[in-house]
Write a protein that holds these residues in place. Structure first.
Motif, PDB file in Angstrom:
ATOM      1  N   UNK A  78       0.823  -1.209   0.000  1.00 37.48           N
ATOM      2  CA  UNK A  78       0.000   0.000   0.000  1.00 37.48           C
ATOM      3  C   UNK A  78       0.857   1.260   0.000  1.00 37.48           C
ATOM      4  N   UNK A  79       0.613   2.123  -0.989  1.00 36.27           N
ATOM      5  CA  UNK A  79       1.287   3.413  -1.166  1.00 36.27           C
ATOM      6  C   UNK A  79       2.798   3.321  -1.357  1.00 36.27           C
ATOM      7  N   UNK A  80       3.319   2.137  -1.643  1.00 34.37           N
ATOM      8  CA  UNK A  80       4.740   2.000  -1.954  1.00 34.37           C
ATOM      9  C   UNK A  80       5.022   2.603  -3.316  1.00 34.37           C
ATOM     10  N   UNK A  81       6.193   3.197  -3.511  1.00 30.56           N
ATOM     11  CA  UNK A  81       6.568   3.637  -4.850  1.00 30.56           C
ATOM     12  C   UNK A  81       6.661   2.421  -5.775  1.00 30.56           C
ATOM     13  N   UNK A  82       6.139   2.555  -6.985  1.00 29.36           N
ATOM     14  CA  UNK A  82       6.185   1.452  -7.945  1.00 29.36           C
ATOM     15  C   UNK A  82       7.622   1.196  -8.399  1.00 29.36           C
ATOM     16  N   UNK A  83       8.371   2.265  -8.628  1.00 28.08           N
ATOM     17  CA  UNK A  83       9.776   2.117  -8.989  1.00 28.08           C
ATOM     18  C   UNK A  83      10.520   1.551  -7.776  1.00 28.08           C
ATOM     19  N   UNK A  84      11.148   0.410  -7.939  1.00 31.89           N
ATOM     20  CA  UNK A  84      11.851  -0.255  -6.843  1.00 31.89           C
ATOM     21  C   UNK A  84      11.023  -1.321  -6.136  1.00 31.89           C
ATOM     22  N   UNK A  85       9.745  -1.441  -6.496  1.00 27.47           N
ATOM     23  CA  UNK A  85       8.861  -2.407  -5.853  1.00 27.47           C
ATOM     24  C   UNK A  85       9.187  -3.825  -6.298  1.00 27.47           C
ATOM     25  N   UNK A  86       9.185  -4.754  -5.332  1.00 27.68           N
ATOM     26  CA  UNK A  86       9.320  -6.174  -5.646  1.00 27.68           C
ATOM     27  C   UNK A  86       7.953  -6.678  -6.074  1.00 27.68           C
ATOM     28  N   UNK A  87       7.800  -6.950  -7.367  1.00 35.15           N
ATOM     29  CA  UNK A  87       6.493  -7.371  -7.872  1.00 35.15           C
ATOM     30  C   UNK A  87       6.396  -8.880  -8.040  1.00 35.15           C
ATOM     31  N   UNK A  88       7.538  -9.573  -8.047  1.00 35.06           N
ATOM     32  CA  UNK A  88       7.555 -11.031  -8.166  1.00 35.06           C
ATOM     33  C   UNK A  88       8.243 -11.581  -6.927  1.00 35.06           C
ATOM     34  N   UNK A  89       7.627 -12.591  -6.311  1.00 33.75           N
ATOM     35  CA  UNK A  89       8.229 -13.218  -5.127  1.00 33.75           C
ATOM     36  C   UNK A  89       7.958 -14.709  -5.139  1.00 33.75           C
TER      37      UNK A  89
END
Length: 148
Positions: A78-89
């Motif tokens: 929630x509200x994390x910056x998309x740039x730098x976000x871990x989208x695959x785990x």
């Protein structure tokens, strides 16, 4: 001399096979709805032998203002910056094949979290991602292209 050349060729060939069987690297994400380049994702192998992918660049597109934060995303996104976000785990390679399963992938634009399966093509240059919620038939496909 011939033995050295043969050894070098065999070693290079084995390195290519290992490279073609691993999803670690830098990938161009292609939008499944528009076919346009969306972002650049860096995937790396964790110490527990799972794979994680992070957005390292958002690809500019004409007429599109990129969303900066993950507004509709569940915690902890929630509200994390998309740039730098871990989208695959959590992707795990299945028995030294080109298939990876049991992962999770988030779409930061919609906030939806999907179960993820990945298939690396035989050349190691493309991955097909199947993202689904519950039943695999009710999901989305994306193709990512290796950049490195």
């Amino acid at each position: 001399m011939f033995k050295k050349i043969l050894f070098s060729l065999c070693t290079f060939g084995l390195m290519n096979v290992a490279f073609a069987n691993d999803i670690a690297g830098t990938w161009q994400q292609i939008d499944d709805k528009t076919g346009a380049a969306k972002a650049i994702i860096s995937i790396h192998k964790e110490s527990n032998n799972t794979y994680t992918g992070k957005i390292i660049k958002i690809t500019p597109r004409p007429g599109y203002t990129p969303q900066k934060n993950c507004n509709k995303c569940p915690a902890p996104y929630t509200n994390q910056p998309i740039l730098g976000m871990e989208i695959v785990k959590g992707l795990k390679q299945i028995n030294n094949t080109n298939n990876y399963e049991k992962g999770r992938i988030i779409d930061p634009l919609s906030g939806k979290v999907y179960d993820a399966k990945v298939r690396l093509n035989s050349t190691g240059k493309r991955i097909s991602i199947r993202a689904s919620i519950g039943v695999s038939v009710l999901g989305r496909n994306q193709t990512w292209i290796r950049l490195d």
